[in-house]
Design a protein around this motif. Structure first.
Motif, PDB file in Angstrom:
ATOM      1  N   UNK B  92       0.856  -1.188   0.000  1.00 35.74           N
ATOM      2  CA  UNK B  92       0.000   0.000   0.000  1.00 35.74           C
ATOM      3  C   UNK B  92       0.892   1.239   0.000  1.00 35.74           C
ATOM      4  N   UNK B  93       0.517   2.225  -0.777  1.00 35.48           N
ATOM      5  CA  UNK B  93       1.290   3.464  -0.869  1.00 35.48           C
ATOM      6  C   UNK B  93       0.354   4.633  -0.571  1.00 35.48           C
ATOM      7  N   UNK B  94       0.857   5.542   0.265  1.00 36.56           N
ATOM      8  CA  UNK B  94       0.080   6.745   0.580  1.00 36.56           C
ATOM      9  C   UNK B  94       0.691   7.915  -0.155  1.00 36.56           C
ATOM     10  N   UNK B  95      -0.141   8.601  -0.924  1.00 34.63           N
ATOM     11  CA  UNK B  95       0.339   9.687  -1.775  1.00 34.63           C
ATOM     12  C   UNK B  95      -0.489  10.952  -1.551  1.00 34.63           C
ATOM     13  N   UNK B  96       0.206  12.090  -1.493  1.00 32.95           N
ATOM     14  CA  UNK B  96      -0.454  13.392  -1.499  1.00 32.95           C
ATOM     15  C   UNK B  96      -0.345  13.938  -2.913  1.00 32.95           C
ATOM     16  N   UNK B  97      -1.455  14.392  -3.471  1.00 30.45           N
ATOM     17  CA  UNK B  97      -1.478  14.957  -4.817  1.00 30.45           C
ATOM     18  C   UNK B  97      -1.702  16.464  -4.749  1.00 30.45           C
ATOM     19  N   UNK B  98      -0.979  17.197  -5.579  1.00 30.98           N
ATOM     20  CA  UNK B  98      -1.270  18.620  -5.798  1.00 30.98           C
ATOM     21  C   UNK B  98      -1.594  18.753  -7.273  1.00 30.98           C
ATOM     22  N   UNK B  99      -2.754  19.261  -7.589  1.00 25.80           N
ATOM     23  CA  UNK B  99      -3.095  19.378  -8.999  1.00 25.80           C
ATOM     24  C   UNK B  99      -4.282  20.312  -9.160  1.00 25.80           C
ATOM     25  N   UNK B 100      -4.504  20.821 -10.372  1.00 27.08           N
ATOM     26  CA  UNK B 100      -5.633  21.725 -10.585  1.00 27.08           C
ATOM     27  C   UNK B 100      -6.958  21.038 -10.253  1.00 27.08           C
ATOM     28  N   UNK B 101      -7.918  21.848  -9.834  1.00 26.92           N
ATOM     29  CA  UNK B 101      -9.224  21.318  -9.455  1.00 26.92           C
ATOM     30  C   UNK B 101      -9.885  20.567 -10.612  1.00 26.92           C
ATOM     31  N   UNK B 102      -9.466  20.878 -11.826  1.00 24.95           N
ATOM     32  CA  UNK B 102     -10.070  20.258 -13.013  1.00 24.95           C
ATOM     33  C   UNK B 102      -9.577  18.830 -13.278  1.00 24.95           C
ATOM     34  N   UNK B 103      -8.571  18.374 -12.530  1.00 23.29           N
ATOM     35  CA  UNK B 103      -7.916  17.101 -12.856  1.00 23.29           C
ATOM     36  C   UNK B 103      -8.791  15.885 -12.569  1.00 23.29           C
ATOM     37  N   UNK B 104      -8.943  15.046 -13.576  1.00 21.91           N
ATOM     38  CA  UNK B 104      -9.653  13.776 -13.437  1.00 21.91           C
ATOM     39  C   UNK B 104      -8.601  12.696 -13.192  1.00 21.91           C
ATOM     40  N   UNK B 105      -8.880  11.783 -12.239  1.00 25.36           N
ATOM     41  CA  UNK B 105      -7.830  10.819 -11.860  1.00 25.36           C
ATOM     42  C   UNK B 105      -7.319   9.978 -13.027  1.00 25.36           C
ATOM     43  N   UNK B 106      -8.197   9.632 -13.962  1.00 29.29           N
ATOM     44  CA  UNK B 106      -7.777   8.794 -15.092  1.00 29.29           C
ATOM     45  C   UNK B 106      -7.446   9.622 -16.339  1.00 29.29           C
ATOM     46  N   UNK B 107      -7.423  10.933 -16.177  1.00 27.80           N
ATOM     47  CA  UNK B 107      -7.044  11.793 -17.301  1.00 27.80           C
ATOM     48  C   UNK B 107      -7.898  11.569 -18.526  1.00 27.80           C
TER      49      UNK B 107
END
Lengths: 121, 121
Positions: B92-107
């Motif tokens: 298991x990996x814990x990740x913090x994401x910083x990205x624009x509010x418009x970002x969809x997880x699967x792009x």
């Protein structure tokens, strides 16, 4: 580009306090690392919200009506226009900043603590 | 608002993998936490650069021509348009994401892994 950035390693590259260094940029925002010792100056940012993520030590963020203590593994977002005074609660505090590229460290208060030329690590 | 956010505490509030939760917003960007198990899907984002900060475990980011391993205390910025496949190198990996509010997880790849309604923690 496309390499992992090790925060501990970046903090090891400099010693001066209150002088943010750039370690990443994305979407018009910068990721910076900064060491804090003692206290800074009261200021605000007219247009920029600022994120402070504490990596080492404890940061006391003073607001006009209260203080917030930020510990390692915690972050605090200071919204634009809100006056704040960062204070190193520990001897030395390591902070990661996430903020727009336009952000000046002293916000509306330009003076001897202002850093205009940020080094990129 | 104006409270410190404890990352470990936020990760303790959910278990599902590949479903980012919002823990902060600033300057049109979101701070998210996500747990990774196994591998995701190849995708890219047309307009958004993404920052992955690893808090626990190891993340293998696969690109078409190479892999980058990202360890705790390290971050990786994936520029817009670059195809990538996040893989949990640890269980298991814990990740913090910083990205624009418009970002969809699967792009660009909308499918069963796509999460459109993000919970705020």
């Amino acid at each position: 580009m496309l390499d992992a950035v090790n925060l501990e390693e970046k903090f090891g590259l400099f010693d001066e306090a209150w002088s943010p260094k750039i370690v990443g940029h994305l979407n018009g925002q910068l990721v910076k690392v900064v060491k804090l010792r003692g206290e800074f100056v009261w200021h605000h940012h007219d247009e920029e919200d600022e994120l402070f993520l504490v990596v080492r030590g404890e940061l006391r963020m003073r607001f006009r009506d209260r203080d917030v203590l930020v510990k390692p593994g915690e972050f605090l977002i200071v919204p634009r226009t809100v006056e704040h005074l960062p204070v190193a609660e520990s001897d030395e505090v390591w902070v990661v900043l996430f903020e727009p590229a336009s952000t000046l460290n002293t916000g509306n208060v330009v003076g001897e603590r202002t850093v205009t030329q940020l080094e990129q690590l």
